[in-house]
Design an enzyme around this catalytic site. Structure first.
Site, PDB file in Angstrom:
ATOM      1  NE  ARG A 149       0.532   5.061   1.903  1.00  0.00           N
ATOM      2  CZ  ARG A 149       1.261   4.851   3.218  1.00  0.00           C
ATOM      3  NH1 ARG A 149       2.402   4.110   2.839  1.00  0.00           N
ATOM      4  NH2 ARG A 149       0.702   4.979   4.405  1.00  0.00           N
TER       5      ARG A 149
ATOM      6  CG  ASP B 222       4.430   1.317  -3.923  1.00  0.00           C
ATOM      7  OD1 ASP B 222       4.333   1.659  -2.915  1.00  0.00           O
ATOM      8  OD2 ASP B 222       4.268   0.024  -4.058  1.00  0.00           O
TER       9      ASP B 222
ATOM     10  CE1 TYR C 267      -3.658   2.115  -8.866  1.00  0.00           C
ATOM     11  CE2 TYR C 267      -5.750   1.099  -7.775  1.00  0.00           C
ATOM     12  CZ  TYR C 267      -4.701   1.912  -7.784  1.00  0.00           C
ATOM     13  OH  TYR C 267      -4.467   2.479  -6.421  1.00  0.00           O
TER      14      TYR C 267
ATOM     15  NE  ARG D 228       4.327  -3.360  -8.607  1.00  0.00           N
ATOM     16  CZ  ARG D 228       4.929  -2.683  -7.611  1.00  0.00           C
ATOM     17  NH1 ARG D 228       4.797  -1.603  -6.959  1.00  0.00           N
ATOM     18  NH2 ARG D 228       6.409  -3.365  -7.669  1.00  0.00           N
TER      19      ARG D 228
END
Lengths: 245, 245
Positions: free
Chosen positions: A51, A53, A111, A198
């Site tokens: 998933r 966010d 990412y 993050r």
């Protein structure tokens, strides 16, 4: 039934995240709705590599689903995109063997995280980069990234709510590019814990501004405590870039 | 009272255009609201170099306004941006002589128009480029731009609703850059009629796909009839880039 592997791009700014939830618009729901229409209302479930966010983007998220339809990629792309809203686009759909699994078969991911460092906010970047208008020592940020690269227990770098028991992951590469008013981080690894990218970015930026001492990074890792690391950098800078199988 | 010249950037995708209107959110209204708050509710009117339509962006729109406040640019920028929504940003505010006029004193403008030519739609470009997934002969487009450069009566290249009587304008330069999946047009001139850039782009793209014959461009200009030129290219590709004084 044929199993299909799909590559999907989405602008996360209008979504409450990837995964279906009772309230809020989700990527999964929109894709399943579009596939359902293509299958005359018969529900089609999709499984993603993982998933994302609310506010997080994807350039090449991978999904799989089963269908009785036999179509080449271009036909799938045209048909599904014709039914999807403008902030999601299916890039490719290929027939794969029936045991392919978008999540369990993923061997790694890349990412990207985009930081906008200009002093005045840019309306064109508000959903697509984190605004961090501070003086950053990029050499220190790069040194910090070296400490984080490799195989570590990343307990300090994932949300305290993470229920996964094993928190050892291998980050094979972190590259950092600085342009005029942007810093782009690229992370590649075998897997990432919840919020891990993050929190790594937030911590590295804190090192760059001097809020966190560079030399403490190894002890933050070994401390295995989320409160030791920096803040979670905002969602809008994060892009799921590629999934490997 | 001091007159100020402001440089403003905005993402046009969430606006019904620049100019205040009874319905819909406008750039002018948001800026006047923010300035009003800075002046304890006393209304502050702004004048822009020109209006932009719904969906059209600005990188450096110019405005002027009068204020009793004496502030340096950085203070204006911080204060106004703190009161503005995220899709507008004031970049600079400088004290100017009391007879400066953002519209009447403008001696020229640069617009950019971004065309995305990839075959599959890109969710990140839906508000920021026009999608034109057709085979384009860029050499022909460049030739067409040469016909349009210079001083002409642009009646055929402005909205038929335009009420301005004089339709002669000078386009000093049109440059065209092609990247992997993008074509970027840059127009500089002493003034542009309503929809003029978008109609020039629509017409040049039609030349690039063969829908309009390159050799007919001079007669489209001399015909002074809007129906002779191509379609108005969509708003989302257009950026007011710079205003000259």
């Amino acid at each position: 039934m044929q199993r299909y592997k799909g590559i999907v791009a989405y602008d996360g700014s209008g979504f409450s995240g990837y995964q279906i939830q009772p309230n809020g618009r989700t990527v999964q729901e929109e894709i399943e709705k579009a596939l359902g229409k293509m299958h005359k209302g018969k529900p089609v479930s999709i499984v993603a590599s993982g998933r994302t966010d609310a506010g997080v983007h994807a350039k090449r998220q991978v999904i799989h689903f089963d269908s009785a339809l036999q179509l080449p990629s271009e036909r799938w792309v045209k048909a599904v995109n014709g039914l999807l809203p403008g902030d999601i686009s299916v890039m490719q759909v290929d027939a794969v063997s029936s045991d392919f699994h978008a999540r369990f078969d993923a061997s790694g991911k890349t990412y990207k995280y985009v930081v906008y460092t200009g002093s005045i906010r840019d309306p064109f970047k508000r959903h697509y980069a984190a605004h961090y208008p501070y003086k950053i020592d990029i050499a220190k940020v790069k040194k910090a990234s070296e400490f984080l690269t490799g195989t570590h227990d990343f307990t300090s770098f994932c949300s305290a709510k993470t229920e996964m028991e094993k928190k050892v992951r291998t980050v094979t590469n972190i590259s950092i590019e600085q342009n005029t008013d942007e810093i782009v981080f690229t992370f590649t690894g075998n897997g990432f814990l919840y919020n891990m990218v993050r929190i790594m970015v937030g911590t590295m930026l804190d090192v760059g501004t001097g809020k966190i001492e560079l030399q403490t990074i190894p002890s933050i890792l070994t401390g295995r405590d989320r409160t030791l690391a920096g803040k979670t950098a905002p969602a809008e800078g994060l892009y799921l870039w590629e999934v490997y199988y």
